[in-house]
Design a protein around this motif. Structure first.
Motif, PDB file in Angstrom:
ATOM      1  N   ALA A   1       0.852  -1.187   0.000  1.00  0.00           N
ATOM      2  CA  ALA A   1       0.000   0.000   0.000  1.00  0.00           C
ATOM      3  C   ALA A   1       0.886   1.234   0.000  1.00  0.00           C
ATOM      4  N   ARG A   2       0.427   2.293  -0.659  1.00  0.00           N
ATOM      5  CA  ARG A   2       1.175   3.553  -0.723  1.00  0.00           C
ATOM      6  C   ARG A   2       0.465   4.607   0.137  1.00  0.00           C
ATOM      7  N   PHE A   3       1.234   5.334   0.904  1.00  0.00           N
ATOM      8  CA  PHE A   3       0.682   6.434   1.691  1.00  0.00           C
ATOM      9  C   PHE A   3       0.594   7.668   0.801  1.00  0.00           C
ATOM     10  N   LEU A   4      -0.585   8.244   0.704  1.00  0.00           N
ATOM     11  CA  LEU A   4      -0.801   9.420  -0.143  1.00  0.00           C
ATOM     12  C   LEU A   4      -0.664  10.714   0.641  1.00  0.00           C
ATOM     13  N   GLU A   5      -0.475  10.587   1.959  1.00  0.00           N
ATOM     14  CA  GLU A   5      -0.229  11.741   2.826  1.00  0.00           C
ATOM     15  C   GLU A   5       0.574  11.250   4.021  1.00  0.00           C
ATOM     16  N   ASP A   6       1.198  12.173   4.738  1.00  0.00           N
ATOM     17  CA  ASP A   6       1.861  11.785   5.973  1.00  0.00           C
ATOM     18  C   ASP A   6       0.824  11.118   6.880  1.00  0.00           C
ATOM     19  N   CYS A   7       1.197   9.999   7.489  1.00  0.00           N
ATOM     20  CA  CYS A   7       0.188   9.244   8.236  1.00  0.00           C
ATOM     21  C   CYS A   7       0.834   8.381   9.299  1.00  0.00           C
ATOM     22  N   ASP A   8       0.281   8.409  10.513  1.00  0.00           N
ATOM     23  CA  ASP A   8       0.676   7.473  11.564  1.00  0.00           C
ATOM     24  C   ASP A   8       0.069   6.113  11.254  1.00  0.00           C
ATOM     25  N   PHE A   9       0.814   5.048  11.559  1.00  0.00           N
ATOM     26  CA  PHE A   9       0.278   3.710  11.341  1.00  0.00           C
ATOM     27  C   PHE A   9       0.897   2.737  12.335  1.00  0.00           C
ATOM     28  N   ALA A  10       0.222   1.628  12.537  1.00  0.00           N
ATOM     29  CA  ALA A  10       0.730   0.549  13.389  1.00  0.00           C
ATOM     30  C   ALA A  10       0.443  -0.774  12.710  1.00  0.00           C
ATOM     31  N   LEU A  11       1.392  -1.699  12.824  1.00  0.00           N
ATOM     32  CA  LEU A  11       1.252  -3.052  12.294  1.00  0.00           C
ATOM     33  C   LEU A  11       1.184  -4.039  13.450  1.00  0.00           C
ATOM     34  N   THR A  12       0.148  -4.858  13.480  1.00  0.00           N
ATOM     35  CA  THR A  12       0.015  -5.895  14.499  1.00  0.00           C
ATOM     36  C   THR A  12      -0.451  -7.185  13.830  1.00  0.00           C
ATOM     37  N   GLY A  13      -0.708  -8.198  14.630  1.00  0.00           N
ATOM     38  CA  GLY A  13      -1.182  -9.465  14.098  1.00  0.00           C
ATOM     39  C   GLY A  13      -0.036 -10.354  13.661  1.00  0.00           C
ATOM     40  N   ALA A  14      -0.154 -10.939  12.476  1.00  0.00           N
ATOM     41  CA  ALA A  14       0.833 -11.889  11.975  1.00  0.00           C
ATOM     42  C   ALA A  14       2.224 -11.251  11.927  1.00  0.00           C
ATOM     43  N   ASP A  15       3.236 -12.071  12.196  1.00  0.00           N
ATOM     44  CA  ASP A  15       4.628 -11.624  12.186  1.00  0.00           C
ATOM     45  C   ASP A  15       5.129 -11.638  10.743  1.00  0.00           C
ATOM     46  N   CYS A  16       4.850 -10.549  10.010  1.00  0.00           N
ATOM     47  CA  CYS A  16       5.253 -10.435   8.610  1.00  0.00           C
ATOM     48  C   CYS A  16       6.628  -9.772   8.512  1.00  0.00           C
ATOM     49  N   THR A  17       7.344 -10.086   7.446  1.00  0.00           N
ATOM     50  CA  THR A  17       8.514  -9.304   7.096  1.00  0.00           C
ATOM     51  C   THR A  17       7.997  -8.027   6.439  1.00  0.00           C
ATOM     52  N   ALA A  18       8.166  -6.905   7.112  1.00  0.00           N
ATOM     53  CA  ALA A  18       7.574  -5.646   6.661  1.00  0.00           C
ATOM     54  C   ALA A  18       8.662  -4.601   6.437  1.00  0.00           C
ATOM     55  N   ASN A  19       8.412  -3.722   5.457  1.00  0.00           N
ATOM     56  CA  ASN A  19       9.325  -2.602   5.263  1.00  0.00           C
ATOM     57  C   ASN A  19       8.584  -1.402   4.715  1.00  0.00           C
ATOM     58  N   LEU A  20       9.126  -0.235   4.998  1.00  0.00           N
ATOM     59  CA  LEU A  20       8.584   1.029   4.519  1.00  0.00           C
ATOM     60  C   LEU A  20       9.645   1.658   3.628  1.00  0.00           C
ATOM     61  N   ASP A  21       9.409   1.618   2.313  1.00  0.00           N
ATOM     62  CA  ASP A  21      10.405   2.079   1.342  1.00  0.00           C
ATOM     63  C   ASP A  21      11.762   1.423   1.572  1.00  0.00           C
ATOM     64  N   GLY A  22      11.741   0.143   1.882  1.00  0.00           N
ATOM     65  CA  GLY A  22      12.978  -0.602   2.065  1.00  0.00           C
ATOM     66  C   GLY A  22      13.519  -0.603   3.476  1.00  0.00           C
ATOM     67  N   ARG A  23      12.971   0.243   4.362  1.00  0.00           N
ATOM     68  CA  ARG A  23      13.408   0.259   5.760  1.00  0.00           C
ATOM     69  C   ARG A  23      12.638  -0.805   6.527  1.00  0.00           C
ATOM     70  N   ALA A  24      13.369  -1.745   7.124  1.00  0.00           N
ATOM     71  CA  ALA A  24      12.721  -2.857   7.823  1.00  0.00           C
ATOM     72  C   ALA A  24      11.929  -2.364   9.024  1.00  0.00           C
ATOM     73  N   LEU A  25      10.758  -2.967   9.215  1.00  0.00           N
ATOM     74  CA  LEU A  25       9.898  -2.652  10.360  1.00  0.00           C
ATOM     75  C   LEU A  25       9.740  -3.911  11.203  1.00  0.00           C
ATOM     76  N   SER A  26       9.851  -3.767  12.497  1.00  0.00           N
ATOM     77  CA  SER A  26       9.627  -4.886  13.404  1.00  0.00           C
ATOM     78  C   SER A  26       8.134  -5.162  13.524  1.00  0.00           C
ATOM     79  N   PRO A  27       7.765  -6.397  13.884  1.00  0.00           N
ATOM     80  CA  PRO A  27       6.348  -6.682  14.118  1.00  0.00           C
ATOM     81  C   PRO A  27       5.830  -5.950  15.344  1.00  0.00           C
ATOM     82  N   TRP A  28       4.547  -5.699  15.356  1.00  0.00           N
ATOM     83  CA  TRP A  28       3.869  -5.004  16.459  1.00  0.00           C
ATOM     84  C   TRP A  28       4.561  -3.655  16.713  1.00  0.00           C
ATOM     85  N   TRP A  29       4.626  -2.854  15.651  1.00  0.00           N
ATOM     86  CA  TRP A  29       5.377  -1.597  15.679  1.00  0.00           C
ATOM     87  C   TRP A  29       4.518  -0.446  15.180  1.00  0.00           C
ATOM     88  N   ALA A  30       4.667   0.708  15.815  1.00  0.00           N
ATOM     89  CA  ALA A  30       3.999   1.938  15.382  1.00  0.00           C
ATOM     90  C   ALA A  30       5.030   2.896  14.813  1.00  0.00           C
TER      91      ALA A  30
END
Length: 322
Positions: free
Chosen positions: A62-91
């Protein structure tokens, strides 16, 4: 606001679901993992039941169309934001134009993406949850498609965001022989099944079959056999109820279950453990533990204490950055 990039399947907008409409034939819908949804919202300072995105199929983008706070929870996915790794259960906070990517989960089966203030879609019968069977709620009553856009109620809050919390799988562990353990209260037709079937239900591992979905989890194991054929009229059911059709393979009703059914009720997975089932991947096995109504209430209290601790920690972070 976010835009769906991937040709994703079955991702929907969900909150805690609808209550008070079963009498009209309207099911509850809502998040399969309410604990993950509530925790993600608390991390952002949202109401616990603010609408989030439930993601059951990967990869997802998904692409953010504006500056936006977000949090990822639930399944332990390999996640990244523009290539920057994000830990699970992270805001965290995304900038306009950045892309969030989620790969296949290492554990669990559904990820939750919470946005600042919650996802802003119309309220229908007291909830923003998508009801796929009735085609209402969420975004046009359907699963999300590529290029769909979802606005946030309040994209940015006046506080720093870059922290994580302990997931409930670690804070509230419950396993037997490496398998998810679900507490069950025997239901009205339990006594009509043979003693052998009763014993096998508690002692055996049950496989979650590919026929499982938001409507119900179909299990495979030794058939549950009644002492004599059981014929019942259709009657009210709720998420968690374990019904046994004629083949003897149980079905656990889930969040999109219809509000009535005629199959015998063997038991009910307690409300406090439905999040565990919602995160159980297809093909894995679960075990059952017989429990009581009083123990089920205690389990709900344990879940509440977990969320209260999340809220406390989020409040402490707010004070640090005030």
């Amino acid at each position: 606001m976010i835009e769906i990039i991937s040709a994703t399947a079955l991702s929907t907008v969900q909150d805690h679901g609808r209550s008070g409409s079963l009498r009209y034939g309207v099911g509850t819908a809502g998040a399969m993992d309410r604990l993950a949804l509530a925790a993600g919202n608390l991390m952002l300072g949202n109401d616990e039941d603010a609408a989030c995105l439930e993601i059951p199929v990967f990869p997802f983008q998904a692409r953010f169309l504006e500056d936006c706070d977000f949090a990822l929870t639930g399944a332990d996915c390999t996640a990244n934001l523009d290539g920057r790794a994000l830990s699970p259960w992270w805001a965290s906070r995304a900038r306009a134009g950045q892309t969030l990517s989620l790969a296949l989960p290492k554990s669990g089966s559904r990820a939750y993406l919470a946005l600042g203030g919650g996802i802003d879609v119309p309220m229908v019968l007291g909830s923003r949850s998508t009801q796929l069977r009735g085609a209402f709620g969420g975004l046009d009553g359907r699963a999300l498609r590529q290029t769909d856009r979802l606005p946030a109620v309040q994209a940015i809050a006046n506080r720093a965001l870059d922290f994580g919390i302990e997931p409930p799988s670690l804070a509230l562990p419950r396993m037997i022989d490496g398998m998810v353990a679900l507490r069950v209260i025997p239901a009205s037709e339990y006594a009509a099944f043979s003693a052998q079937s009763q014993a096998a239900f508690w002692a055996s591992a049950w496989k979650v079959t590919p026929q499982s979905d938001r409507y119900g989890f179909r299990l495979a194991g030794d058939p549950l056999v009644p002492m004599q054929p059981i014929e019942t009229r259709s009657h009210g059911i709720v998420p968690g109820v374990i019904q046994v059709p004629h083949g003897g393979q149980p079905i656990i009703q889930m969040r999109d279950a219809q509000p009535s059914g005629g199959y015998p009720k063997f038991g009910s997975v307690i409300e406090a453990d439905l999040w565990r089932l919602g995160q159980t991947p297809i093909g894995s096995r679960v075990r059952f533990i017989e429990t009581s109504y009083e123990e089920a209430l205690d389990a709900l209290a344990d879940n509440r204490r977990y969320l209260d601790e999340v809220q406390r920690l989020v409040g402490l972070r707010g004070l640090e950055h005030a």
